[in-house]
Design an enzyme around this catalytic site. Structure first.
Site, PDB file in Angstrom:
ATOM      1  N   HIS B  79       0.840  -1.201   0.000  1.00 35.89           N
ATOM      2  CA  HIS B  79       0.000   0.000   0.000  1.00 35.89           C
ATOM      3  C   HIS B  79       0.878   1.255   0.000  1.00 35.89           C
ATOM      4  N   ASP B 108       6.824  20.247 -27.523  1.00 36.15           N
ATOM      5  CA  ASP B 108       6.736  18.934 -26.886  1.00 36.15           C
ATOM      6  C   ASP B 108       7.756  18.925 -25.762  1.00 36.15           C
ATOM      7  N   TRP B 144       7.034   0.319   3.938  1.00 34.36           N
ATOM      8  CA  TRP B 144       7.548   1.005   2.744  1.00 34.36           C
ATOM      9  C   TRP B 144       8.920   1.610   3.002  1.00 34.36           C
ATOM     10  N   SER B 172      13.353   5.308 -14.168  1.00 33.89           N
ATOM     11  CA  SER B 172      12.238   6.001 -14.813  1.00 33.89           C
ATOM     12  C   SER B 172      12.093   7.418 -14.279  1.00 33.89           C
ATOM     13  N   SER B 173      12.148   7.560 -12.954  1.00 36.51           N
ATOM     14  CA  SER B 173      11.994   8.894 -12.370  1.00 36.51           C
ATOM     15  C   SER B 173      13.101   9.827 -12.814  1.00 36.51           C
ATOM     16  N   HIS B 256      12.998  11.955   2.947  1.00 38.04           N
ATOM     17  CA  HIS B 256      12.379  13.216   3.275  1.00 38.04           C
ATOM     18  C   HIS B 256      12.182  14.105   2.044  1.00 38.04           C
ATOM     19  N   GLU B 258      11.732  13.110  -0.736  1.00 40.83           N
ATOM     20  CA  GLU B 258      10.656  12.409  -1.434  1.00 40.83           C
ATOM     21  C   GLU B 258       9.282  12.925  -1.011  1.00 40.83           C
ATOM     22  N   TYR B 260       8.514  15.835  -0.057  1.00 45.33           N
ATOM     23  CA  TYR B 260       8.275  17.135  -0.679  1.00 45.33           C
ATOM     24  C   TYR B 260       8.099  17.016  -2.180  1.00 45.33           C
ATOM     25  N   SER B 271      -1.909  26.983  -6.532  1.00 41.23           N
ATOM     26  CA  SER B 271      -1.736  28.387  -6.872  1.00 41.23           C
ATOM     27  C   SER B 271      -2.529  28.759  -8.112  1.00 41.23           C
ATOM     28  N   HIS B 305      14.639  13.660  11.291  1.00 41.44           N
ATOM     29  CA  HIS B 305      13.452  13.782  12.141  1.00 41.44           C
ATOM     30  C   HIS B 305      12.586  12.528  12.085  1.00 41.44           C
ATOM     31  N   HIS B 306      12.895  11.631  11.155  1.00 43.56           N
ATOM     32  CA  HIS B 306      12.211  10.332  11.157  1.00 43.56           C
ATOM     33  C   HIS B 306      12.901   9.356  12.094  1.00 43.56           C
ATOM     34  N   THR B 331       6.671  27.322   4.252  1.00 43.65           N
ATOM     35  CA  THR B 331       5.362  26.734   3.973  1.00 43.65           C
ATOM     36  C   THR B 331       4.261  27.680   4.410  1.00 43.65           C
ATOM     37  N   LYS B 334       3.523  30.265   1.910  1.00 44.73           N
ATOM     38  CA  LYS B 334       2.650  29.832   0.824  1.00 44.73           C
ATOM     39  C   LYS B 334       1.184  29.886   1.245  1.00 44.73           C
ATOM     40  N   ARG B 453       1.546   2.120  15.066  1.00 46.68           N
ATOM     41  CA  ARG B 453       1.193   1.841  13.681  1.00 46.68           C
ATOM     42  C   ARG B 453       1.720   0.464  13.283  1.00 46.68           C
TER      43      ARG B 453
HETATM   44  C1  HEA Z   1       0.068   8.969  -1.241  1.00 43.35           C
HETATM   45  C2  HEA Z   1       0.074   8.074  -0.428  1.00 43.35           C
HETATM   46  C3  HEA Z   1      -1.073   7.411   0.276  1.00 43.35           C
HETATM   47  C4  HEA Z   1      -2.424   7.416   0.028  1.00 43.35           C
HETATM   48  C5  HEA Z   1      -3.167   8.122  -1.061  1.00 43.35           C
HETATM   49  C6  HEA Z   1      -3.016   6.595   1.040  1.00 43.35           C
HETATM   50  C7  HEA Z   1      -4.392   6.342   1.126  1.00 43.35           C
HETATM   51  C8  HEA Z   1      -4.997   5.625   2.155  1.00 43.35           C
HETATM   52  N1  HEA Z   1      -4.361   5.030   3.229  1.00 43.35           N
HETATM   53 FE1  HEA Z   1      -2.356   4.923   3.493  1.00 43.35          FE
HETATM   54  N2  HEA Z   1      -0.356   4.836   3.779  1.00 43.35           N
HETATM   55  C9  HEA Z   1       0.610   5.462   3.026  1.00 43.35           C
HETATM   56  C10 HEA Z   1       0.389   6.300   1.952  1.00 43.35           C
HETATM   57  C11 HEA Z   1      -0.863   6.575   1.421  1.00 43.35           C
HETATM   58  N3  HEA Z   1      -2.059   6.099   1.879  1.00 43.35           N
HETATM   59  C12 HEA Z   1       1.918   5.142   3.511  1.00 43.35           C
HETATM   60  C13 HEA Z   1       3.246   5.652   2.940  1.00 43.35           C
HETATM   61  C14 HEA Z   1       1.720   4.295   4.608  1.00 43.35           C
HETATM   62  C15 HEA Z   1       2.780   3.698   5.501  1.00 43.35           C
HETATM   63  C16 HEA Z   1       3.070   2.292   5.107  1.00 43.35           C
HETATM   64  C17 HEA Z   1       4.028   1.682   6.061  1.00 43.35           C
HETATM   65  O1  HEA Z   1       3.807   1.791   7.274  1.00 43.35           O
HETATM   66  O2  HEA Z   1       5.016   1.117   5.587  1.00 43.35           O
HETATM   67  C18 HEA Z   1       0.287   4.136   4.756  1.00 43.35           C
HETATM   68  C19 HEA Z   1      -0.315   3.400   5.775  1.00 43.35           C
HETATM   69  C20 HEA Z   1      -1.677   3.351   6.005  1.00 43.35           C
HETATM   70  C21 HEA Z   1      -2.275   2.863   7.184  1.00 43.35           C
HETATM   71  C22 HEA Z   1      -1.540   2.387   8.410  1.00 43.35           C
HETATM   72  C23 HEA Z   1      -1.425   0.930   8.483  1.00 43.35           C
HETATM   73  C24 HEA Z   1      -0.629   0.537   9.662  1.00 43.35           C
HETATM   74  O3  HEA Z   1       0.263   1.289  10.086  1.00 43.35           O
HETATM   75  O4  HEA Z   1      -0.870  -0.567  10.158  1.00 43.35           O
HETATM   76  C25 HEA Z   1      -3.641   2.963   7.037  1.00 43.35           C
HETATM   77  C26 HEA Z   1      -4.630   2.553   8.041  1.00 43.35           C
HETATM   78  O5  HEA Z   1      -5.684   3.057   8.123  1.00 43.35           O
HETATM   79  C27 HEA Z   1      -3.870   3.543   5.747  1.00 43.35           C
HETATM   80  C28 HEA Z   1      -5.114   3.830   5.210  1.00 43.35           C
HETATM   81  C29 HEA Z   1      -5.321   4.493   4.015  1.00 43.35           C
HETATM   82  C30 HEA Z   1      -6.623   4.736   3.440  1.00 43.35           C
HETATM   83  C31 HEA Z   1      -7.935   4.278   4.017  1.00 43.35           C
HETATM   84  C32 HEA Z   1      -6.409   5.427   2.268  1.00 43.35           C
HETATM   85  C33 HEA Z   1      -7.474   5.893   1.307  1.00 43.35           C
HETATM   86  O6  HEA Z   1      -7.298   7.245   1.033  1.00 43.35           O
HETATM   87  C34 HEA Z   1      -7.435   5.090   0.047  1.00 43.35           C
HETATM   88  C35 HEA Z   1      -8.686   5.352  -0.767  1.00 43.35           C
HETATM   89  C36 HEA Z   1      -8.660   4.768  -2.126  1.00 43.35           C
HETATM   90  C37 HEA Z   1      -9.369   3.702  -2.526  1.00 43.35           C
HETATM   91  C38 HEA Z   1     -10.169   2.911  -1.569  1.00 43.35           C
HETATM   92  C39 HEA Z   1      -9.306   3.217  -3.916  1.00 43.35           C
HETATM   93  C40 HEA Z   1     -10.531   3.445  -4.751  1.00 43.35           C
HETATM   94  C41 HEA Z   1     -11.622   2.458  -4.666  1.00 43.35           C
HETATM   95  C42 HEA Z   1     -11.619   1.166  -5.001  1.00 43.35           C
HETATM   96  C43 HEA Z   1     -10.417   0.396  -5.407  1.00 43.35           C
HETATM   97  C44 HEA Z   1     -12.837   0.373  -4.996  1.00 43.35           C
HETATM   98  C45 HEA Z   1     -12.940  -0.500  -3.801  1.00 43.35           C
HETATM   99  C46 HEA Z   1     -13.537   0.258  -2.688  1.00 43.35           C
HETATM  100  C47 HEA Z   1     -14.159  -0.282  -1.647  1.00 43.35           C
HETATM  101  C48 HEA Z   1     -14.222  -1.757  -1.425  1.00 43.35           C
HETATM  102  C49 HEA Z   1     -14.813   0.588  -0.611  1.00 43.35           C
HETATM  103  N4  HEA Z   1      -2.660   3.772   5.140  1.00 43.35           N
HETATM  104  C1  HEA Z   2       3.440  15.260   1.292  1.00 45.73           C
HETATM  105  C2  HEA Z   2       4.096  14.735   2.204  1.00 45.73           C
HETATM  106  C3  HEA Z   2       4.553  15.371   3.491  1.00 45.73           C
HETATM  107  C4  HEA Z   2       4.673  16.713   3.844  1.00 45.73           C
HETATM  108  C5  HEA Z   2       4.402  17.935   3.012  1.00 45.73           C
HETATM  109  C6  HEA Z   2       5.158  16.711   5.202  1.00 45.73           C
HETATM  110  C7  HEA Z   2       5.431  17.875   5.908  1.00 45.73           C
HETATM  111  C8  HEA Z   2       6.037  17.916   7.155  1.00 45.73           C
HETATM  112  N1  HEA Z   2       6.348  16.829   7.935  1.00 45.73           N
HETATM  113 FE1  HEA Z   2       5.933  14.886   7.501  1.00 45.73          FE
HETATM  114  N2  HEA Z   2       5.807  12.926   6.943  1.00 45.73           N
HETATM  115  C9  HEA Z   2       5.350  12.455   5.742  1.00 45.73           C
HETATM  116  C10 HEA Z   2       4.925  13.215   4.664  1.00 45.73           C
HETATM  117  C11 HEA Z   2       4.942  14.595   4.639  1.00 45.73           C
HETATM  118  N3  HEA Z   2       5.300  15.431   5.659  1.00 45.73           N
HETATM  119  C12 HEA Z   2       5.355  11.013   5.736  1.00 45.73           C
HETATM  120  C13 HEA Z   2       4.919  10.116   4.588  1.00 45.73           C
HETATM  121  C14 HEA Z   2       5.826  10.621   6.986  1.00 45.73           C
HETATM  122  C15 HEA Z   2       5.949   9.215   7.562  1.00 45.73           C
HETATM  123  C16 HEA Z   2       6.955   8.344   6.933  1.00 45.73           C
HETATM  124  C17 HEA Z   2       6.916   7.007   7.569  1.00 45.73           C
HETATM  125  O1  HEA Z   2       7.482   6.873   8.674  1.00 45.73           O
HETATM  126  O2  HEA Z   2       6.318   6.077   6.992  1.00 45.73           O
HETATM  127  C18 HEA Z   2       6.121  11.851   7.706  1.00 45.73           C
HETATM  128  C19 HEA Z   2       6.651  11.880   8.992  1.00 45.73           C
HETATM  129  C20 HEA Z   2       7.087  13.028   9.613  1.00 45.73           C
HETATM  130  C21 HEA Z   2       7.886  13.026  10.798  1.00 45.73           C
HETATM  131  C22 HEA Z   2       8.406  11.794  11.541  1.00 45.73           C
HETATM  132  C23 HEA Z   2       7.441  11.357  12.557  1.00 45.73           C
HETATM  133  C24 HEA Z   2       7.837  10.100  13.201  1.00 45.73           C
HETATM  134  O3  HEA Z   2       7.960   9.081  12.520  1.00 45.73           O
HETATM  135  O4  HEA Z   2       8.014  10.122  14.420  1.00 45.73           O
HETATM  136  C25 HEA Z   2       8.110  14.353  11.135  1.00 45.73           C
HETATM  137  C26 HEA Z   2       8.903  14.798  12.295  1.00 45.73           C
HETATM  138  O5  HEA Z   2       9.378  15.831  12.360  1.00 45.73           O
HETATM  139  C27 HEA Z   2       7.460  15.155  10.115  1.00 45.73           C
HETATM  140  C28 HEA Z   2       7.468  16.539  10.089  1.00 45.73           C
HETATM  141  C29 HEA Z   2       6.957  17.297   9.043  1.00 45.73           C
HETATM  142  C30 HEA Z   2       7.019  18.767   9.014  1.00 45.73           C
HETATM  143  C31 HEA Z   2       7.590  19.666  10.052  1.00 45.73           C
HETATM  144  C32 HEA Z   2       6.456  19.122   7.809  1.00 45.73           C
HETATM  145  C33 HEA Z   2       6.334  20.538   7.306  1.00 45.73           C
HETATM  146  O6  HEA Z   2       6.707  20.627   5.967  1.00 45.73           O
HETATM  147  C34 HEA Z   2       4.959  21.100   7.488  1.00 45.73           C
HETATM  148  C35 HEA Z   2       4.943  22.587   7.307  1.00 45.73           C
HETATM  149  C36 HEA Z   2       3.569  23.190   7.276  1.00 45.73           C
HETATM  150  C37 HEA Z   2       2.959  23.866   8.265  1.00 45.73           C
HETATM  151  C38 HEA Z   2       3.599  24.058   9.598  1.00 45.73           C
HETATM  152  C39 HEA Z   2       1.573  24.403   8.103  1.00 45.73           C
HETATM  153  C40 HEA Z   2       1.458  25.723   7.436  1.00 45.73           C
HETATM  154  C41 HEA Z   2       2.238  26.807   8.078  1.00 45.73           C
HETATM  155  C42 HEA Z   2       1.701  27.922   8.644  1.00 45.73           C
HETATM  156  C43 HEA Z   2       0.255  28.218   8.617  1.00 45.73           C
HETATM  157  C44 HEA Z   2       2.672  28.907   9.175  1.00 45.73           C
HETATM  158  C45 HEA Z   2       2.658  29.158  10.621  1.00 45.73           C
HETATM  159  C46 HEA Z   2       2.895  27.952  11.413  1.00 45.73           C
HETATM  160  C47 HEA Z   2       3.680  27.876  12.496  1.00 45.73           C
HETATM  161  C48 HEA Z   2       4.677  28.909  12.906  1.00 45.73           C
HETATM  162  C49 HEA Z   2       3.541  26.678  13.388  1.00 45.73           C
HETATM  163  N4  HEA Z   2       6.845  14.324   9.215  1.00 45.73           N
HETATM  164 CU   LIG Z   3      10.331  13.987   6.732  1.00 42.54          CU
END
Ligand code: HEA
Ligand code: HEA
Ligand SMILES: [Cu+2]
Ligand code: CUA
Lengths: 301, 528, 383
Positions: B79, B108, B144, B172-173, B256, B258, B260, B271, B305-306, B331, B334, B453
């Protein structure tokens, strides 16, 4: 400047062939590695077929690009696209090596000292009694129970033995090849085809010598030093870095050899437009710079 | 087999698309390739979403009901991987393919054949990844983030296939990003200076740079894994002098940036849409650009921070905490710019605008929880709980995914020449909006209350909100079928769209007719 | 001062919401927030959490407030002619600098707390915590006490065959016992993959990294039983690896230590005893169910491709020496760990005997049994 049209090729079979080839390569490689030691595995044939398709596709693909160039289809702008593209590709290669250099940096400055009882996480030494940190790591923390310990390493052997030390020769060879390829470039710009071919030939020869020397070094390591992939972190980083570098030398050398063949056989390249050669030579300089870093961080320091 | 595009005006259509399957297999046209990417991404979204449904179904109640723990872990891993690498990233690349050339006035992408290759690698790569489900020992089951040694010494044999599939995804990327960068750097129409570029183009220029910088690092990481598993090296094994934590450093150096990569293009999209439907020029264009650039630069120095709980030295923890917090500043700029753009505008609420506004609000909530996570001592409590899951789904689902949906609604009239059904679009929005919040908001609470989790079963005190979260997930999932329906309906027909489509639209893509001709801007337009 | 104020405000709000929610079946509102815990550090962490939370809420109110206002006030209907401004250096500078200052304001207490947590001096009691797939080992470095802590929730409860108990998935056969008021230092490591030792009430979460040692410390003043979990994905049974700490008075602690020491002595006596096959098999079944089923399954058949089948394995059937060796040494580079330190001689002998007797193995193989003395013999240094 008057507007020149941008060349957009209409349709092409090459990409899908190349993608298929990569698919075969990947399935074949993974299967082969997983089945190592199983004589009836067919994966290796998938791997070979992937290689074959890939090589053939690349051959025809590049041939087409060259022909398009000769036919004058590509604009100045397109050539600039190639230049940019190559530049960014080399940047991606730099980052690939950065991962390995980063790993080397980390183990030398953090994990090995910690395991040996130094630094902030030195408590780890409790688990590895008797292990002392040093670089190169000649005895692993588990004292070799899972690894085959090396008796010698590849580091700087002191001034007395410097001349018998292969890496020094490798450095000389590779550095001079960077110079010779530059001479070739100058010759080409001066429209001196003969000198170009000669210098390019010398460069390719130096590349071959380098690969030969490195093979000798590896042989030495495996046969006489007991230094292998299996001898703990020193062997791991040593072979990973020099191995991938060596692989890139082969690629770069091959690219230069192709350029030489194109020049000698087909009289390609003119003094003003010779990007194929330039790309290969950039790549060569890049490989050279990586070596200098290697020489410094893997062998000397 | 190849032809030069004529620069005369007389007949733009004489090189229209080829017929049949080979149109898609052999194509070098940026619009075709964009379409391929978008459909591929949608398919992956459904597959990855179906896996999320398995996860949520198992978590509906405490106890093991429908899958075994080892299969749960495989679902979880796939997933995450599929959503990140299969759904979000290709969707953004697809949008870049469609839009970047049109927005900068290029005929193109710069390297059209390589463009096709970048796409066609993906179906193969994901075929390899998914086929591991049927291998002995099952699919990858280590999350993942594939931390060593669970993903090396203790991994199922299919890990080798996983490693190679990551390699080609990376290739590819990288090729895709090189193409985007070169197109932007080299193919802008005369007069299109960097600081006149549409923000989506800017966002992709920065994203592509990030991709080229970090995908090779990921390739290096999986290569070291491969060596550790099969060739006796000890990068991630203390017994040989390595360190499992080294893997995490390398992974998050990629990981990280990634995340962004998955949000910057979304910023660009938001925007455009907010500007259009506010009928008012975007506030603070220049600061938007600088903010994205700063986010990208900062993203290289916050990776640990992870890893706050892996036992880093104090100095490192402090440094990474401060650096991470800093990202809130650009951020925030923005977010404030978007709000100020709406301020004193003349706003209407078509579907793209609804998604864009929801994007801003919910992404900001996700950003706030990100900021909380950045506070190291508090992260000792949050880390690896559902609070983190809630955080990243807020930035990814109503963040990245909503922005992609907004983009589809916004540009689909340009792609197909037809307007989508506004009523259904709004319905889709509201169902998704409710679904996403019901799914992920309660996860903050169960996370704070202590639910880790990546577990298939949980203690009883978490039961109520897990059930609600699952219900929300089913609702959200089901609403995406409606999305599929709307898109197909629009492709098949509908009210014809005008060239400018929206009242307040700005940018070159709105100057060509709808649907956009197969080849646009064979002669560069003049930008002033 | 500010901290105190937010905390009491927070409590009032919580109280209000609790009333709102208490009438229905949902978990109480307090259960939806981070635990305050029972140590000075955990309370500090909680305050920090609330502080940051309220700051974010405040910023959110302002930002979303302006946004929602614009959404209502500036629709096309109400404001057909949009304004044309599109930049303002002063405003932009302000909203760069102000958030920065807010961040500095948050970073100061956060850095202070973190520095306190990073006190790395020795404890009054030092306990080495070792993560295994899927259990914890606790070694008291001063007293030489050493035991494993396994989940005790029945698989029938997990598979919904019997009703779930109160501490479903949060109960173990042997909790770590620590006295009140003493500084306890945990030296956390792992044997196979990475685990993570989390005790929310002490605000301790430290990864257990194989080959390295992380430390954490705590001083607990309130006796009680505290429950936490493994929080790093560590394979199949990651969800079934709880942490339970029992905090007792000093007297109770001393008695417990004495008890543990006596038990070790009684175990030595058992080793000397002559065991019958039936006795061994019976005892062995218990040991097997506790230590082996996670991988090799109740029926011994393992999971194809990952965990080998013991019912019919050649080693189990016909190779007693190798069988002992595998259990004592583990298998290098595989999930099969060494059980030499986990099982007493008696338990080791009985579990091997059990696997060699059960599932028809006795009939299909040589049926040889292993007695505790064999293990003692194996442990003697070989010359
Ligand atoms: C862009 C990234 C992305 C997106 C879009 C989503 C989308 C969703 N994620 Fe995901 N998720 C991750 C990235 C993402 N996730 C990542 C990185 C992890 C961490 C993995 C790890 O720990 O290694 C994670 C982990 C994660 C967990 C934690 C599992 C765990 O730690 O044990 C859960 C649990 O609720 C969850 C739920 C969902 C749900 C309900 C959606 C929904 O938004 C999805 C909705 C979409 C659909 C459902 C598809 C469309 C419909 C169909 C195919 C028809 C069938 C529909 C029905 C039968 C109702 N995700
Ligand atoms: C699109 C993807 C995305 C984005 C944009 C961000 C944005 C940010 N993330 Fe997140 N992050 C993930 C995807 C993302 N993250 C994923 C996938 C994981 C889990 C990975 C895994 O373990 O599986 C993760 C996990 C993760 C962790 C690790 C948690 C843990 O495992 O214990 C942390 C810790 O610092 C963190 C921090 C942040 C911060 C500070 C931002 C900042 O960029 C956010 C900045 C934005 C704001 C703060 C809001 C707007 C700002 C204002 C309105 C201004 C005024 C605000 C203040 C002065 C407070 N993220
Ligand atoms: Cu990060
Ligand atoms: Cu041990 Cu998770």
């Amino acid at each position: 400047m008057s507007y020149q049209k941008y060349y957009v090729p209409e349709q092409s079979k090459f990409p899908i062939y190349a993608a298929t080839a990569l698919f075969l390569l990947v399935m074949g490689a993974a299967g082969t590695i997983n089945d190592l030691g199983k004589p009836d595995s067919i994966s290796v044939y998938i791997l070979y077929s992937g290689f074959a398709v890939f090589a053939a596709t690349l051959y025809f693909w590049f041939r087409t690009v060259i022909r398009e160039h000769i036919a004058g289809l590509d604009s100045v702008q397109l050539q600039k696209s190639f230049v940019f593209g190559m530049g960014w590709f080399i940047f991606s290669e730099v980052m690939f090596f950065a991962a390995f250099f980063g790993a080397l940096f980390y183990v030398r400055n953090f994990s090995v000292p910690w395991l040996g009882g130094d630094g902030e996480k030195g408590l780890a030494n409790m688990l590895w009694e008797g292990f002392e940190a040093s670089w190169p790591v000649m005895s692993t923390p588990d004292a070799g129970s899972a690894y085959v310990l090396a008796d010698k390493n590849m580091s700087w052997p002191g001034w007395g033995n410097a001349l018998k030390w292969l890496p020094l020769w490798n450095t000389i060879v590779l550095l001079s090849s960077s110079v010779t390829v530059h001479f070739a470039h100058l010759a080409l710009k001066n429209d001196n085809k003969k000198s170009f071919n000669t210098w390019l030939g010398v460069t390719v020869t130096l590349a071959l010598i380098f690969v030969g020397l490195q093979a000798a070094e590896y042989y030495e390591a495996y046969a006489h030093y007991g230094l292998t992939l299996n001898s703990g972190i020193y062997g791991s980083t040593f072979f990973m870095l020099t191995g991938f570098h060596g692989f890139h030398v082969m690629m770069g050398g091959f690219m230069l050899a192709v350029m030489l063949a194109r020049s000698v056989l087909y009289n390609h390249f003119d003094p003003h437009s010779h990007f194929g050669f330039e790309a290969a030579s950039w790549y060569w300089h890049f490989v050279d710079v990586v070596w200098v870093m290697l020489f410094l961080f893997v062998y000397i320091l | 087999m190849s032809a030069v595009i004529e620069s005369h005006n007389h007949d733009d259509h004489h090189h229209g698309p080829a017929k049949g399957l080979t149109r898609w297999l052999y194509t070098t046209n940026h619009k075709d390739i964009g379409t391929l990417y978008l459909w591929f991404s949608f398919a992956m979204f459904l597959i990855g979403g179906a896996m999320a449904m398995v996860i949520r179904a198992e978590l509906f109640q405490p106890g093991m009901q429908i899958v075994e723990p080892e299969f749960y872990n495989q679902m979880l891993t796939l997933h995450g991987l599929i959503m990140v690498f299969g759904a979000v990233m290709p969707a953004f690349v697809g949008l870049a393919n469609w839009l970047v050339p049109m927005m900068v006035g290029a005929p193109d992408m710069a390297l059209p054949r390589m463009n096709n290759l970048s796409f066609w690698i993906l179906p193969f790569a994901f075929f390899v990844l998914l086929s591991s489900l049927f291998m002995e020992g099952g699919a990858p089951n280590f999350g993942w983030t594939f931390y060593a040694p669970l993903s090396t010494t203790y991994a199922p044999p299919s890990v080798t296939f996983f490693i190679f599939s990551v390699h080609i995804m990376g290739a590819s990327s990288i090729m895709g990003s090189i193409n985007v960068i070169v197109t932007i750097m080299n193919m802008r129409a005369p007069g299109m200076t960097l600081m006149k570029m549409p923000l989506f183009v800017w966002s992709w220029l920065i994203t592509a740079y990030l991709l080229i910088a970090v995908m090779p690092v990921l390739a290096g990481a999986v290569t070291m894994m491969l060596m550790d598993i099969h060739f006796g090296t000890s990068f991630f094994n203390a017994a040989g002098g390595g360190d499992p934590v080294l893997f995490q450093h390398i992974f998050w150096f990629f990981g990280h940036p990634e995340v962004y990569i998955m949000i910057l293009p979304a910023f660009g999209i938001a925007s455009h849409i907010i500007e259009t439907f506010s009928r008012k020029q975007l506030f603070g264009y220049a600061s938007m650009v600088w903010a994205m650039a700063s986010i990208a630069i900062l993203s290289f120095v916050v990776w640990a921070h992870h890893m706050f709980t892996v036992g880093l030295p104090l100095a490192a923890e402090l440094f990474f905490m401060w650096a991470t917090m800093l990202i809130a500043v650009p951020t925030g700029v923005k977010v404030f710019n978007w709000v100020t753009t709406m301020f004193k505008g003349s706003i209407t609420y078509e579907t793209p605008m609804l998604f864009a506004i929801a994007f801003v609000v919910l992404f900001t909530i996700g950003g706030f929880s990100g900021l909380m996570l950045a506070i190291t001592p508090a992260d000792f409590q949050y880390h690896d709980t559902y609070f983190v899951v809630a955080h990243f789904h807020y930035v990814l689902v109503p963040g990245s995914i909503f922005s992609i949906m907004a983009a589809v609604y916004y540009w689909i009239p340009k792609w197909t020449g037809n307007m989508y059904d506004e009523r259904l679009g709004k319905l889709h929005f509201w169902l998704s909006f409710i679904g996403v919040n019901v799914t992920f908001f309660p996860q903050h609470w169960i996370g704070l209350a202590g639910m880790p989790r990546r577990i298939p079963d949980y203690a009883l005190q978490f039961a109520d909100w897990n059930m609600i979260s699952s219900v929300g997930a089913f609702l959200f999932g089901a609403s995406q079928i409606l999305f599929l329906f709307i898109v197909v309906k629009t492709v098949m027909g509908g009210k014809k769209a005008t060239p400018e489509v929206w009242e307040g639209s700005r940018g070159l893509e709105w100057t060509v007719e709808s649907p956009a001709p197969y080849h646009t801007f064979t002669t560069p337009p003049k930008v002033n | 001062m500010f901290k105190k104020a937010t905390r009491s405000a927070n409590h009032k709000l919580l109280a209000g919401l609790t009333i709102l929610f208490s009438s229905n079946t949902f978990a109480a509102w307090n259960d939806l927030n981070m635990t305050e815990g029972v140590t000075a550090i955990s309370k500090e962490v909680f305050d920090l959490h609330m502080l940051i939370f309220w700051i974010c809420v405040a910023i959110g109110l302002v930002v979303f407030g302006i946004m929602f206002y614009s959404m209502f006030a500036f629709t096309k209907k109400k404001n057909p002619n949009p304004a044309t401004f599109h930049e303002n250096t002063k405003v932009e500078l302000a909203w760069t600098v102000v958030p920065f200052l807010i961040l500095v304001f948050m970073a100061i207490p956060a850095s202070n707390t973190l520095t306190k947590i990073y006190d790395d001096t020795e404890g009054d009691i030092n306990i080495q915590v070792v993560g295994y797939q899927w259990k914890w080992q606790y070694k008291y470095l001063e007293d030489g006490i050493d035991f494993f802590s396994n989940l005790t929730t029945d698989w029938d409860e997990i598979y919904n065959k019997t009703p779930k108990g109160e501490f479903y998935l949060e109960e173990v056969d042997e909790a770590v016992v620590i006295p009140v008021g003493k500084k306890i230092r945990f030296l956390i490591t792992a044997n196979d993959v990475i685990h993570s030792w989390w005790m929310p009430d002490f605000a301790i979460k430290q990864d257990a990294i194989p080959g390295f040692i992380n430390t954490a410390w705590t001083i607990v003043d309130e006796p009680g039983i505290y429950r936490g979990k493994c929080t790093e994905l560590c394979g199949k049974n990651h969800g079934f690896m709880p942490v339970v700490v029992k905090v007792v008075t000093q007297d109770e602690y001393d008695a417990w230590v004495q008890d543990k020491k006596d038990a070790a002595f009684r175990m030595a006596e058992l080793t000397e005893k002559d065991w019958s096959t039936a006795e061994l098999t019976e005892r062995g079944e218990g040991v097997y169910l506790k230590n082996c089923v996670a991988c090799h399954q109740v029926n011994g058949q393992g999971i194809a491709g990952i965990f080998p089948n013991l019912a019919g394995s050649d080693i189990v059937l016909n190779n007693k020496a190798k069988n002992i060796e595998i259990l004592m040494e583990g298998v290098q580079g595989a999930a099969m760990q060494s059980f030499a330190n986990q099982l007493s001689e008696v338990d080791m002998a009985s579990v091997i005997t059990y696997t060699r007797q059960a599932w028809g193995n006795a009939e299909n193989g040589d049926g040889e049994i292993v007695v505790p003395k064999d293990i003692v013999e194996y442990k003697k240094p070989k010359v």
